[in-house]
Scaffold this motif. Sequence first.
Motif, short mmCIF file in Angstrom:
data_model
loop_
_atom_site.label_atom_id
_atom_site.label_comp_id
_atom_site.label_asym_id
_atom_site.label_seq_id
_atom_site.Cartn_x
_atom_site.Cartn_y
_atom_site.Cartn_z
N UNK A 1 -11.44 56.81 -32.68
CA UNK A 1 -10.96 55.73 -31.86
C UNK A 1 -10.99 56.19 -30.31
N UNK A 2 -10.65 57.16 -29.75
CA UNK A 2 -10.78 57.64 -28.46
C UNK A 2 -12.33 57.63 -28.09
N UNK A 3 -12.93 58.08 -28.96
CA UNK A 3 -14.45 58.30 -28.63
C UNK A 3 -15.14 57.11 -28.56
N UNK A 4 -14.76 56.17 -29.34
CA UNK A 4 -15.37 54.67 -29.36
C UNK A 4 -14.86 54.05 -27.98
N UNK A 5 -13.53 54.15 -27.85
CA UNK A 5 -13.11 53.54 -26.61
C UNK A 5 -13.73 54.23 -25.23
N UNK B 1 -17.91 53.83 -21.22
CA UNK B 1 -19.04 54.43 -20.66
C UNK B 1 -20.00 53.40 -20.55
N UNK B 2 -20.41 52.60 -21.28
CA UNK B 2 -21.19 51.42 -21.32
C UNK B 2 -20.81 50.55 -20.23
N UNK B 3 -19.71 50.21 -20.37
CA UNK B 3 -19.02 49.20 -19.34
C UNK B 3 -19.28 49.83 -17.82
N UNK B 4 -19.05 51.09 -17.71
CA UNK B 4 -19.30 51.52 -16.41
C UNK B 4 -20.81 51.82 -15.93
N UNK B 5 -21.61 52.12 -17.04
CA UNK B 5 -23.01 51.86 -16.65
C UNK B 5 -23.53 50.65 -16.28
#
Length: 224
Positions: A167-171, A176-180
């Motif tokens: 769950x933490x990895x998916x978040x 990370x995608x949002x940051x990118x």
Amino acid sequence: MANEVLPDALPYFDKGYEAPGVREAALKLVEEETRRYRPTKNYLDYLPAPPDAVFLTPVLRAEFERISKAQPMDILSFKRYELPPPLAGQKNDVTAWTDSVNNSSAQLQHQSTRIHNLELLETYGVTAWKQHVEALLKMQQYQQHQLQQLRQQVQEVNWQRKSEQLDAGNKLSKMEEEWGALVAKNYEIDRACSELDAEIRQLRAAAETQAAAAAAAAAAAATT
């Protein structure tokens, strides 16, 4: 919060552990850590001394002291099982003969007790042994049950860790995608601002050129 441990890895989620060089890098970190670690003679020095008075008898204290001094163990003495007669110089000594008779009586009583114990063992030994075996089996079943519960608890903890880490990895991946995406958007905005700034400078330069040309034309017209 002071004792809370913040993990810096998600082994159930992270990838790349089998990549070339990862294992070697991990072993290098372990080697560096072992070089910094200086083991002491007693690594439990920081703990309080156990309450040895509860279980240490004088015999055990003496034995531990003998072991600490690296002294050999006393040879088992069979002297009390011997039946020596009085010495040659004590053949007429009543006390010596009394001691020999008392020793013989003690040995006889000891052998009588052994025979009595053997008779009791022959009569009740089978039943007692069966009860002992049954008690051992019950203890084994209890310990197996405890072991099964512990294994189940460990499995539940592992499943919980896996679920939390996934769950933490998916978040983290989503963030990370949002940051990118935000970085790319900021880059696009910065590029657009740079283009607008360059265009503004060009327009200003063109306006200044036109103004200068108009002023020059006006001055030329005034002189004629």
